[in-house]
Design an enzyme around this catalytic site. Sequence first.
Site, short mmCIF file in Angstrom:
data_model
loop_
_atom_site.label_atom_id
_atom_site.label_comp_id
_atom_site.label_asym_id
_atom_site.label_seq_id
_atom_site.Cartn_x
_atom_site.Cartn_y
_atom_site.Cartn_z
N ASN A 37 50.32 83.90 -42.67
CA ASN A 37 50.18 84.07 -44.11
C ASN A 37 48.72 84.18 -44.55
OD1 ASN A 37 51.08 84.29 -46.72
ND2 ASN A 37 51.41 82.10 -47.02
N HIS A 122 63.62 72.93 -50.89
CA HIS A 122 62.49 72.54 -51.73
C HIS A 122 62.96 72.31 -53.16
CE1 HIS A 122 58.86 74.23 -49.34
NE2 HIS A 122 59.82 73.89 -48.52
N ARG A 147 63.22 68.28 -50.16
CA ARG A 147 61.78 68.01 -50.25
C ARG A 147 61.43 67.97 -51.73
NH1 ARG A 147 56.45 71.57 -48.62
NH2 ARG A 147 56.36 72.15 -50.80
N TYR A 159 49.59 73.22 -55.84
CA TYR A 159 50.20 74.06 -54.82
C TYR A 159 51.51 73.41 -54.35
CZ TYR A 159 51.16 76.40 -50.48
OH TYR A 159 51.78 77.10 -49.49
N ASP A 211 55.72 66.49 -49.03
CA ASP A 211 54.61 67.16 -48.34
C ASP A 211 53.31 66.85 -49.06
OD1 ASP A 211 52.96 68.82 -46.94
OD2 ASP A 211 54.12 70.65 -47.27
N HIS A 213 50.45 67.91 -47.92
CA HIS A 213 49.66 69.12 -47.68
C HIS A 213 48.20 68.81 -47.41
CE1 HIS A 213 49.30 73.52 -47.79
NE2 HIS A 213 50.60 73.48 -47.61
N GLU A 237 54.90 64.29 -45.01
CA GLU A 237 54.40 65.41 -44.19
C GLU A 237 52.91 65.65 -44.40
OE1 GLU A 237 56.76 68.88 -44.92
OE2 GLU A 237 55.07 70.22 -44.51
N GLU A 263 52.49 71.87 -38.94
CA GLU A 263 52.78 73.26 -39.31
C GLU A 263 51.58 74.16 -39.07
OE1 GLU A 263 53.91 72.60 -43.47
OE2 GLU A 263 52.13 73.72 -44.06
N ARG A 284 56.23 69.93 -36.26
CA ARG A 284 56.56 70.97 -37.25
C ARG A 284 56.19 72.39 -36.84
NH1 ARG A 284 58.53 71.27 -41.67
NH2 ARG A 284 56.78 71.98 -42.94
N HIS A 313 58.75 74.05 -39.39
CA HIS A 313 58.28 74.72 -40.59
C HIS A 313 59.19 75.92 -40.88
CE1 HIS A 313 54.41 76.59 -42.52
NE2 HIS A 313 55.04 75.82 -43.37
N ASP A 317 57.02 82.33 -45.88
CA ASP A 317 56.02 83.17 -45.21
C ASP A 317 56.21 83.25 -43.70
OD1 ASP A 317 54.54 80.53 -46.42
OD2 ASP A 317 53.89 80.87 -44.36
N GLU A 340 63.43 73.17 -41.95
CA GLU A 340 63.06 73.53 -43.33
C GLU A 340 63.70 74.86 -43.73
OE1 GLU A 340 58.84 73.92 -43.90
OE2 GLU A 340 59.04 74.08 -46.09
N TRP A 403 43.67 71.19 -48.74
CA TRP A 403 44.86 71.45 -49.56
C TRP A 403 46.05 71.69 -48.66
CZ3 TRP A 403 47.74 75.94 -49.51
CH2 TRP A 403 47.20 76.97 -48.71
O1 KDG Z 1 56.62 74.65 -46.16
C1 KDG Z 1 55.71 73.84 -46.08
O2 KDG Z 1 55.84 72.67 -45.71
C2 KDG Z 1 54.36 74.28 -46.45
O3 KDG Z 1 53.48 73.45 -46.45
C3 KDG Z 1 54.16 75.72 -46.75
C4 KDG Z 1 52.76 76.20 -46.36
O4 KDG Z 1 51.82 75.82 -47.31
C5 KDG Z 1 52.73 77.69 -46.23
O5 KDG Z 1 53.59 78.07 -45.21
C6 KDG Z 1 51.35 78.22 -45.96
O6 KDG Z 1 51.39 79.57 -45.64
MG MG Z 2 54.06 71.66 -45.33
#
Ligand code: KDG
Ligand code: MG
Length: 403
Positions: A37, A122, A147, A159, A211, A213, A237, A263, A284, A313, A317, A340, A403
């Site tokens: 991505n 999600h 999630r 995000y 998550d 992140h 996560e 991930e 992941r 994951h 994307d 997921e 992030w």
């Molecule tokens: O699905 C998730 O747990 C993510 O964190 C998504 C990611 O940010 C995403 O795949 C980045 O490209």
């Molecule tokens: Mg994630």
Amino acid sequence: MKISDAYVIVTSPGRNFVTLKIVTESGTYGIGDATLNGREMAVVAYLEEHVIPALIGRDASRIEDIWHYLYRGAYWRRGPVTMAAVSAVDLALWDIKAKAACMPLYQLLGGRSRERVMTYAHCTGRDIEGCLAEVEKHVKLGYRAVRVQAGVPGIPTIYGVAKNAGERYEPADAELPAEHVWSTEKYLNHVPKLFAAVRERFGDELHVLHDVHHRLTPIEAARLGKAVEPYHLFWLEDCVPAENQESFRLIRQHTTTPLAVGEVFNSIHDYRELLENQWIDYIRTPLSHGGGITHVRRIADLAGLYHVRTGFHGPTDLSPVCLGAAIHFDTWVPNFGIQEHMPHTSETDAVFPHDYRFEDGHFLVGEAPGHGVDIDEALAKQYPYKRASLPVNRLEDGTLWHW
Ligand SMILES: O=C(O)C(=O)C[C@H](O)[C@H](O)CO
Ligand SMILES: [Mg+2]
């Protein structure tokens, strides 16, 4: 089983996907997902310039040897671009091998270990109430695991949270990176309230995940893990950036909240200390970034020694090719945890016809030979590539943040 042709297909049915197609002399072909991505064209160049010319004429049945040829042979090992390219080749070759054997991929891997694959959805909301409404909607759709991510008062955009109620978020949402603002204190004060509300409304049985992140430091992650213990999360996560695996020692000393990581990992070496020290609970790395089936099954086996399970994951994307292969892997792997699921758009599903299905909170694997996902090349051509970027994150004082 000589490889007679291989080429890359880039398509953007709502978002960008990169697919590698490998064709053998007999006409049997396989496809692999090479989507990274926001860095799609880097993988395209790697495949077209360095991988495809070296594949033509090789024996497609020698998956293991080709994997090592591309990994060891390249000298420049690992890294997301290299490993996305290696993964795509590996997934396409397993697809070919399973088709040649007239078997669905999970049979070739060792057969079924379970009847169905639990998946999580999600649920996001601008505030706690909006988020609870999304949880309710997904519970009604049959999900046993969700999630949960909500907006935080005082932080304008986060995000992973959809901009409007009922919508989904798109990971790469602008041509050049959008800039988000982050406050750790506001976030840490808010998240326990969100999970208190989820448990109060939905009771104890629903699996809830969150998550982070990568946005916290280890001691902040420890504080969050402790604060949400009463709400017994399925996992927390990516609570810190994980280049420094030792960070997890500190987090683990403070909390019993299960931890999921990986991930953005692409090799077994990214996991070694985490697994050997029993600092994490779920791995992941998706098949399309971790070296395909050949390498990810080695990671899963190592994880199994430490009671660590898979939780691959599965955002939008990664293409349906990656998701389809993952559902075969999930059906086979002994130490499966969860998968997921961010549903693809109908345009994406039309470009990638597939035989996996969602039913009652689970994925059901298909029985077609191979991984069960194809690409409609004529339709794919109707959606040209558009540059799209992931956002960046800054603290309130302007400092660029994780992030
Ligand atoms: O699905 C998730 O747990 C993510 O964190 C998504 C990611 O940010 C995403 O795949 C980045 O490209
Ligand atoms: Mg994630």
